[in-house]
Scaffold this active site. Structure first.
Site, mmCIF file in Angstrom:
data_model
loop_
_atom_site.group_PDB
_atom_site.id
_atom_site.type_symbol
_atom_site.label_atom_id
_atom_site.label_comp_id
_atom_site.label_asym_id
_atom_site.label_seq_id
_atom_site.Cartn_x
_atom_site.Cartn_y
_atom_site.Cartn_z
ATOM 1 N N ASP A 1 0.849 -1.193 0.000
ATOM 2 C CA ASP A 1 0.000 0.000 0.000
ATOM 3 C C ASP A 1 0.889 1.248 0.000
ATOM 4 O OD1 ASP A 1 -3.199 0.561 0.987
ATOM 5 O OD2 ASP A 1 -1.779 2.217 1.147
ATOM 6 N N ASN B 1 -13.182 -2.924 2.224
ATOM 7 C CA ASN B 1 -14.049 -1.764 2.412
ATOM 8 C C ASN B 1 -15.013 -1.675 1.230
ATOM 9 O OD1 ASN B 1 -12.787 -0.844 4.798
ATOM 10 N ND2 ASN B 1 -11.180 0.167 3.624
ATOM 11 N N VAL C 1 -10.783 3.414 -3.753
ATOM 12 C CA VAL C 1 -10.404 2.855 -5.055
ATOM 13 C C VAL C 1 -11.434 1.779 -5.400
ATOM 14 C CG1 VAL C 1 -8.644 1.649 -6.386
ATOM 15 C CG2 VAL C 1 -7.950 3.336 -4.657
ATOM 16 N N HIS D 1 -10.292 -4.810 -3.395
ATOM 17 C CA HIS D 1 -8.954 -5.105 -2.870
ATOM 18 C C HIS D 1 -9.069 -5.548 -1.423
ATOM 19 C CE1 HIS D 1 -9.866 -0.801 -2.572
ATOM 20 N NE2 HIS D 1 -9.255 -0.824 -1.401
ATOM 21 N N HIS E 1 -7.308 -5.701 1.993
ATOM 22 C CA HIS E 1 -6.200 -5.150 2.782
ATOM 23 C C HIS E 1 -5.666 -6.261 3.688
ATOM 24 C CE1 HIS E 1 -7.034 -0.704 2.232
ATOM 25 N NE2 HIS E 1 -8.238 -1.171 1.961
HETATM 26 P P1 5GP Z 1 -9.734 1.761 0.262
HETATM 27 O O1 5GP Z 1 -9.837 2.991 1.113
HETATM 28 O O2 5GP Z 1 -10.346 1.971 -1.109
HETATM 29 O O3 5GP Z 1 -10.207 0.505 0.918
HETATM 30 O O4 5GP Z 1 -8.185 1.530 0.051
HETATM 31 C C1 5GP Z 1 -7.457 2.045 -0.999
HETATM 32 C C2 5GP Z 1 -5.999 1.850 -0.634
HETATM 33 O O5 5GP Z 1 -5.228 2.000 -1.813
HETATM 34 C C3 5GP Z 1 -5.490 2.890 0.361
HETATM 35 O O6 5GP Z 1 -4.955 2.213 1.484
HETATM 36 C C4 5GP Z 1 -4.434 3.661 -0.422
HETATM 37 O O7 5GP Z 1 -3.334 4.019 0.364
HETATM 38 C C5 5GP Z 1 -4.047 2.688 -1.513
HETATM 39 N N1 5GP Z 1 -3.643 3.306 -2.765
HETATM 40 C C6 5GP Z 1 -4.303 4.295 -3.434
HETATM 41 N N2 5GP Z 1 -3.666 4.590 -4.579
HETATM 42 C C7 5GP Z 1 -2.578 3.761 -4.627
HETATM 43 C C8 5GP Z 1 -1.528 3.603 -5.586
HETATM 44 O O8 5GP Z 1 -1.453 4.263 -6.616
HETATM 45 N N3 5GP Z 1 -0.581 2.673 -5.292
HETATM 46 C C9 5GP Z 1 -0.632 1.902 -4.166
HETATM 47 N N4 5GP Z 1 0.360 1.009 -3.989
HETATM 48 N N5 5GP Z 1 -1.606 2.024 -3.250
HETATM 49 C C10 5GP Z 1 -2.560 2.959 -3.472
#
Ligand code: 5GP
Ligand code: ZN
Length: 114
Positions: free
Chosen positions: A30, A87, A96, A100, A102
């Site tokens: 992440d 999430n 995003v 995914h 986590h």
């Molecule tokens: P969400 O809040 O959608 O469950 O988690 C999205 C996760 O994607 C966040 O923890 C954020 O830090 C990670 N993230 C967002 N954009 C990128 C990216 O371009 N590269 C990587 N490696 N992680 C990302």
């Protein structure tokens, strides 16, 4: 190429620190880690949210968990414990919209989550 940032990572169009990949699943660090271990495990298939899962995705979602378990063992956090989180949509904080998993570990986790 798709507009989706995680599709781009899976296709190699955007760099990421990839820790595992096969024909169906990719796992990478992440960008903004919330724990000493914070890895995202994604399917190559573009599925926006848990709400979009179909019967045919059942095995794929199981694979995400098996990959997360293998990574947890390699990272040395399996015995102490770790958390896997999906999430879904705004109130859960999804930012995003490519599903995914986590994988978080390396520190104690509070419950209930915020
Ligand atoms: P969400 O809040 O959608 O469950 O988690 C999205 C996760 O994607 C966040 O923890 C954020 O830090 C990670 N993230 C967002 N954009 C990128 C990216 O371009 N590269 C990587 N490696 N992680 C990302
Ligand atoms: Zn995508």
């Amino acid at each position: 190429m798709s507009d989706c940032i995680f599709c781009k990572i899976a296709e190699g169009g955007i760099p990421a620190e990839i820790v595992y990949e096969d024909d169906q699943v990719v796992a990478f660090q992440d960008l903004n880690p919330q724990a000493p271990v914070h890895i995202l495990v994604i399917p190559r298939k573009h599925i926006p949210t848990t709400n979009d899962l179909r019967e045919e995705d059942a095995e794929l979602m199981g694979r995400l968990h098996l990959v997360a378990k293998e990574i947890a063992m390699k990272e040395g956090i399996a015995e102490a414990g770790y958390r896997t989180v999906l999430n879904c949509n705004a109130q859960a904080g999804q930012t995003v919209f490519h599903i995914h998993l986590h994988l978080l570990g390396g520190r104690p986790m509070g419950w209930p989550p915020g």
